[in-house]
Design a protein around this motif. Structure first.
Motif, short mmCIF file in Angstrom:
data_model
loop_
_atom_site.label_atom_id
_atom_site.label_comp_id
_atom_site.label_asym_id
_atom_site.label_seq_id
_atom_site.Cartn_x
_atom_site.Cartn_y
_atom_site.Cartn_z
N GLY A 44 44.29 39.34 38.33
CA GLY A 44 43.34 38.84 37.62
C GLY A 44 42.46 40.30 37.40
O GLY A 44 42.53 41.41 38.08
N TYR A 45 41.87 40.33 36.16
CA TYR A 45 41.05 41.66 35.74
C TYR A 45 39.43 41.26 35.22
O TYR A 45 38.93 42.38 34.90
CB TYR A 45 41.85 42.07 34.77
N GLN A 46 39.09 40.25 35.48
CA GLN A 46 37.85 40.03 34.82
C GLN A 46 36.58 40.62 35.69
O GLN A 46 35.76 41.10 35.11
CB GLN A 46 37.47 38.34 35.14
N THR A 47 36.88 40.88 36.99
CA THR A 47 35.98 41.57 37.87
C THR A 47 35.96 43.02 37.40
O THR A 47 34.90 43.43 37.30
CB THR A 47 36.25 41.30 39.33
N ALA A 50 34.21 43.30 33.99
CA ALA A 50 32.83 43.41 34.03
C ALA A 50 32.10 44.53 34.66
O ALA A 50 31.09 44.84 34.17
CB ALA A 50 32.46 42.14 35.03
N ASP A 64 41.82 37.83 24.36
CA ASP A 64 41.47 36.44 24.31
C ASP A 64 42.27 35.80 23.52
O ASP A 64 42.64 36.00 22.50
CB ASP A 64 39.88 36.45 23.85
N TYR A 184 34.35 43.45 24.99
CA TYR A 184 33.82 42.90 26.20
C TYR A 184 32.24 42.63 26.02
O TYR A 184 31.64 43.58 25.65
CB TYR A 184 34.19 43.72 27.52
#
Length: 192
Positions: A44-47, A50, A64, A184
């Protein structure tokens, strides 16, 4: 008598080795064999996006709308490096070829040479979502490099920032990634 006992010991040792070998062989045959499974670990790379998005001096991008067959495999953000502030997001495409999103605010030419493994600029330009991406080709990696001053998704790319898509995948897959890129939303650079 000692000779007879010595032969019996050797014979017992050989029999023991045969039993151990047979047991190991049986164990090998009964355990699941993972050689057929894909060795690439999905992440996962969302953290990280952000966190880096708040710190980066230019708008970071991420895809996306890609299908589930695209798998994120690596993510890094370095605020200071030989190539300035650097954002990297790597994927395996549906055909198990590597595709990476690379961004930097350092020297454009040096950064492109490094992350594309010295791919050469061509005269071809790919138009993706109304933006022009310069096509690079190389013996190891191909690349699409966004023209100076542009940012994926429109707008200003930030003073001196470079965005590119590179990897072992075909130019069609690189274009697919370029089409999915979005700035982003929480990037410091986007908050004016």
């Amino acid at each position: 008598m000692a000779t007879k006992r010595g032969l019996k010991t050797v014979r017992d040792m050989v029999l023991s080795m045969a039993v151990i070998g047979a047991g190991a062989g049986l164990l090998y045959l009964t355990l699941p064999n993972n050689e057929q499974q894909d060795p690439v670990r999905e992440i996962g790379y969302q953290t990280e996006l952000a966190t880096a998005g708040r710190a980066a001096p230019y708008p970071l991008v991420a895809p996306d709308g890609l299908s589930d067959k695209w798998r994120a495999t690596s993510v890094t953000y370095r605020a200071q490096s030989d190539h300035g502030a650097v954002w990297h997001l790597g994927f395996m495409d549906p055909g198990n070829q590597y595709v990476a999103i690379e961004q930097s605010d350092g020297d454009r030419g040096k950064f492109i040479r490094k992350v594309t493994h010295r791919a050469e600029e061509t005269e071809r330009v790919e138009r993706v979502n109304g933006q022009e991406w310069v096509r690079y080709e190389g013996p190891k990696y191909n690349a699409l490099v966004l023209k100076d001053g542009e940012a994926p998704g429109g707008g200003d790319g930030g003073e001196g920032s470079t965005t590119l898509i590179t990897g072992t995948a075909s130019h069609e897959r690189l274009k697919e990634m370029a089409a999915a890129l979005q700035p982003y939303a929480d990037s410091t650079a986007n908050r004016g």
